[in-house]
Design an enzyme around this catalytic site. Structure first.
Site, PDB file in Angstrom:
ATOM      1  N   PRO A  11      81.438  87.185  86.721  1.00  0.00           N
ATOM      2  CA  PRO A  11      81.476  88.590  87.130  1.00  0.00           C
ATOM      3  C   PRO A  11      80.228  89.081  87.863  1.00  0.00           C
ATOM      4  O   PRO A  11      79.096  88.745  87.480  1.00  0.00           O
ATOM      5  CB  PRO A  11      81.618  89.341  85.808  1.00  0.00           C
ATOM      6  CG  PRO A  11      82.248  88.376  84.877  1.00  0.00           C
ATOM      7  CD  PRO A  11      81.790  87.009  85.312  1.00  0.00           C
ATOM      8  N   ASN A  12      80.492  89.851  88.895  1.00  0.00           N
ATOM      9  CA  ASN A  12      79.483  90.566  89.702  1.00  0.00           C
ATOM     10  C   ASN A  12      78.742  89.680  90.703  1.00  0.00           C
ATOM     11  O   ASN A  12      78.000  90.195  91.538  1.00  0.00           O
ATOM     12  CB  ASN A  12      78.468  91.317  88.797  1.00  0.00           C
ATOM     13  CG  ASN A  12      79.151  92.312  87.885  1.00  0.00           C
ATOM     14  OD1 ASN A  12      79.847  93.208  88.370  1.00  0.00           O
ATOM     15  ND2 ASN A  12      79.015  92.154  86.588  1.00  0.00           N
ATOM     16  N   TYR A  24      67.924  89.151  91.705  1.00  0.00           N
ATOM     17  CA  TYR A  24      68.785  88.048  92.141  1.00  0.00           C
ATOM     18  C   TYR A  24      68.562  87.611  93.592  1.00  0.00           C
ATOM     19  O   TYR A  24      69.186  86.643  94.045  1.00  0.00           O
ATOM     20  CB  TYR A  24      70.258  88.444  91.931  1.00  0.00           C
ATOM     21  CG  TYR A  24      70.589  88.727  90.482  1.00  0.00           C
ATOM     22  CD1 TYR A  24      70.559  87.706  89.534  1.00  0.00           C
ATOM     23  CD2 TYR A  24      70.908  90.023  90.050  1.00  0.00           C
ATOM     24  CE1 TYR A  24      70.839  87.953  88.193  1.00  0.00           C
ATOM     25  CE2 TYR A  24      71.197  90.280  88.711  1.00  0.00           C
ATOM     26  CZ  TYR A  24      71.160  89.248  87.793  1.00  0.00           C
ATOM     27  OH  TYR A  24      71.433  89.489  86.462  1.00  0.00           O
ATOM     28  N   ALA A  78      77.653  87.280  83.129  1.00  0.00           N
ATOM     29  CA  ALA A  78      77.657  87.932  81.810  1.00  0.00           C
ATOM     30  C   ALA A  78      78.518  87.185  80.793  1.00  0.00           C
ATOM     31  O   ALA A  78      78.273  87.287  79.581  1.00  0.00           O
ATOM     32  CB  ALA A  78      78.126  89.376  81.950  1.00  0.00           C
ATOM     33  N   HIS A  81      77.072  85.070  77.845  1.00  0.00           N
ATOM     34  CA  HIS A  81      76.585  85.629  76.583  1.00  0.00           C
ATOM     35  C   HIS A  81      77.710  86.122  75.680  1.00  0.00           C
ATOM     36  O   HIS A  81      77.444  86.577  74.574  1.00  0.00           O
ATOM     37  CB  HIS A  81      75.620  86.787  76.882  1.00  0.00           C
ATOM     38  CG  HIS A  81      74.674  86.512  78.010  1.00  0.00           C
ATOM     39  ND1 HIS A  81      73.761  85.486  77.968  1.00  0.00           N
ATOM     40  CD2 HIS A  81      74.543  87.081  79.245  1.00  0.00           C
ATOM     41  CE1 HIS A  81      73.084  85.461  79.115  1.00  0.00           C
ATOM     42  NE2 HIS A  81      73.543  86.422  79.907  1.00  0.00           N
ATOM     43  N   GLU A  99      74.859  74.287  83.914  1.00  0.00           N
ATOM     44  CA  GLU A  99      74.833  75.749  83.839  1.00  0.00           C
ATOM     45  C   GLU A  99      73.670  76.263  84.688  1.00  0.00           C
ATOM     46  O   GLU A  99      72.556  75.736  84.584  1.00  0.00           O
ATOM     47  CB  GLU A  99      74.633  76.141  82.368  1.00  0.00           C
ATOM     48  CG  GLU A  99      74.502  77.623  82.100  1.00  0.00           C
ATOM     49  CD  GLU A  99      74.285  77.910  80.602  1.00  0.00           C
ATOM     50  OE1 GLU A  99      74.416  76.969  79.760  1.00  0.00           O
ATOM     51  OE2 GLU A  99      73.969  79.061  80.274  1.00  0.00           O
ATOM     52  N   HIS A 101      71.540  79.750  86.062  1.00  0.00           N
ATOM     53  CA  HIS A 101      71.233  81.185  86.097  1.00  0.00           C
ATOM     54  C   HIS A 101      70.174  81.410  87.154  1.00  0.00           C
ATOM     55  O   HIS A 101      69.146  80.711  87.169  1.00  0.00           O
ATOM     56  CB  HIS A 101      70.742  81.685  84.740  1.00  0.00           C
ATOM     57  CG  HIS A 101      71.774  81.496  83.691  1.00  0.00           C
ATOM     58  ND1 HIS A 101      72.907  82.263  83.633  1.00  0.00           N
ATOM     59  CD2 HIS A 101      71.890  80.566  82.718  1.00  0.00           C
ATOM     60  CE1 HIS A 101      73.666  81.828  82.658  1.00  0.00           C
ATOM     61  NE2 HIS A 101      73.081  80.792  82.082  1.00  0.00           N
ATOM     62  N   ILE A 102      70.451  82.369  88.015  1.00  0.00           N
ATOM     63  CA  ILE A 102      69.514  82.669  89.107  1.00  0.00           C
ATOM     64  C   ILE A 102      68.210  83.212  88.531  1.00  0.00           C
ATOM     65  O   ILE A 102      67.118  82.810  88.940  1.00  0.00           O
ATOM     66  CB  ILE A 102      70.179  83.695  90.057  1.00  0.00           C
ATOM     67  CG1 ILE A 102      71.441  83.079  90.680  1.00  0.00           C
ATOM     68  CG2 ILE A 102      69.193  84.173  91.124  1.00  0.00           C
ATOM     69  CD1 ILE A 102      72.390  84.095  91.287  1.00  0.00           C
ATOM     70  N   ARG A 108      64.113  87.992  80.008  1.00  0.00           N
ATOM     71  CA  ARG A 108      64.817  89.267  80.137  1.00  0.00           C
ATOM     72  C   ARG A 108      65.254  89.783  78.746  1.00  0.00           C
ATOM     73  O   ARG A 108      64.715  89.358  77.735  1.00  0.00           O
ATOM     74  CB  ARG A 108      65.987  89.094  81.111  1.00  0.00           C
ATOM     75  CG  ARG A 108      65.512  88.666  82.505  1.00  0.00           C
ATOM     76  CD  ARG A 108      66.647  88.535  83.488  1.00  0.00           C
ATOM     77  NE  ARG A 108      67.300  89.818  83.726  1.00  0.00           N
ATOM     78  CZ  ARG A 108      68.498  89.953  84.321  1.00  0.00           C
ATOM     79  NH1 ARG A 108      69.140  88.862  84.742  1.00  0.00           N
ATOM     80  NH2 ARG A 108      69.022  91.142  84.515  1.00  0.00           N
TER      81      ARG A 108
HETATM   82  C1  DQA Z   1      72.899  85.555  85.472  1.00  0.00           C
HETATM   83  C2  DQA Z   1      72.190  86.112  84.228  1.00  0.00           C
HETATM   84  C3  DQA Z   1      73.166  86.876  83.337  1.00  0.00           C
HETATM   85  O1  DQA Z   1      72.493  87.374  82.184  1.00  0.00           O
HETATM   86  C4  DQA Z   1      73.745  88.047  84.103  1.00  0.00           C
HETATM   87  O2  DQA Z   1      74.720  88.701  83.308  1.00  0.00           O
HETATM   88  C5  DQA Z   1      74.291  87.667  85.433  1.00  0.00           C
HETATM   89  C6  DQA Z   1      73.637  86.635  86.232  1.00  0.00           C
HETATM   90  C7  DQA Z   1      71.908  84.889  86.448  1.00  0.00           C
HETATM   91  O3  DQA Z   1      72.373  84.208  87.346  1.00  0.00           O
HETATM   92  O4  DQA Z   1      70.691  85.086  86.335  1.00  0.00           O
HETATM   93  O5  DQA Z   1      75.251  88.277  85.913  1.00  0.00           O
HETATM   94  O6  DQA Z   1      73.824  84.563  85.047  1.00  0.00           O
END
Ligand code: DQA
Length: 145
Positions: A11-12, A24, A78, A81, A99, A101-102, A108
Site C-alpha cells: 500500500p501507498n 522515501y 504497512a 507490520h 524483504e 524497506h526504503i 522510526r
Molecule cells: C516501508 C516502511 C513501512 O513502515 C511503511 O509503512 C511503508 C514503506 C519502507 O519502504 O520504508 O509504507 O515499507
C-alpha cells in the site's frame, strides 16, 4: 527458460516519488522497475514489478509466484507490520524471499520495528533508499546463480 523474479509492493508505494519524499526519496516505482530490469538483464533474470493497495491482491500475486517465479522481492509497506496473511502466503513459496524497506524502519516509530514478513524472509534490506531494490536484485542473482 530465464528465471522470473516478482517484485511486489504494498500500500501507498504507487505514490513513491511524491509521498513523503524526505523519507522515501524522489524516485518513482517506474524508476525502480527500470533499475531492477537492467540488473536482471545482466544477471539472466526476468523481472515483474507489481504494486497494490489491497492485501488480498498481494496474497494472490504470491500464490501466482509459486508457479511463475524463482524468487520474490517484497516491500510489503504497512502490511509488513500487520499482515499474517502475507506471511502465510510467503510461507507457501519455496524460492528465496528478500524483504525490502526504503526507509530505516528501526530508527522510526516503534510500530515499524516488528515485521511479520521477516519471519519468512531470507534477507532484509532497510534504509538503503530505493537502491535497496537493486541490492536485493544482486543478492537474488547470487542466490539463484
Ligand atoms: C516501508 C516502511 C513501512 O513502515 C511503511 O509503512 C511503508 C514503506 C519502507 O519502504 O520504508 O509504507 O515499507
Amino acid at each position: 527458460m530465464t528465471p522470473m523474479i516478482y517484485i511486489l509492493n504494498g500500500p501507498n508505494l504507487n505514490l513513491l516519488g511524491r509521498r513523503q519524499p524526505e523519507i522515501y526519496g524522489r524516485e518513482t516505482l517506474d524508476d525502480v522497475a527500470a533499475a531492477c530490469a537492467a540488473i536482471g538483464a545482466e544477471a539472466g533474470l526476468q523481472t515483474r514489478l507489481l504494486q497494490s493497495n489491497w492485501e488480498g491482491q498481494i496474497v494472490d500475486w504470491i500464490h501466482e509466484a509459486r508457479e511463475a517465479a524463482a524468487g520474490i522481492i517484497i516491500n510489503p509497506a504497512a502490511l509488513t507490520h500487520t499482515s499474517v496473511a502475507v506471511l502465510d502466503a510467503l510461507n507457501t513459496f519455496e524460492g528465496p524471499v528478500i524483504e525490502v524497506h526504503i526507509s530505516q524502519v528501526h530508527k522510526r516509530e516503534a510500530f515499524r520495528h516488528h515485521s511479520y514478513v521477516s519471519h519468512r524472509a531470507d534477507a532484509v534490506m532497510a534504509g538503503f533508499g530505493v537502491h535497496g531494490y537493486a541490492l536485493a536484485m544482486r543478492h537474488m542473482a547470487h542466490l539463484l546463480g
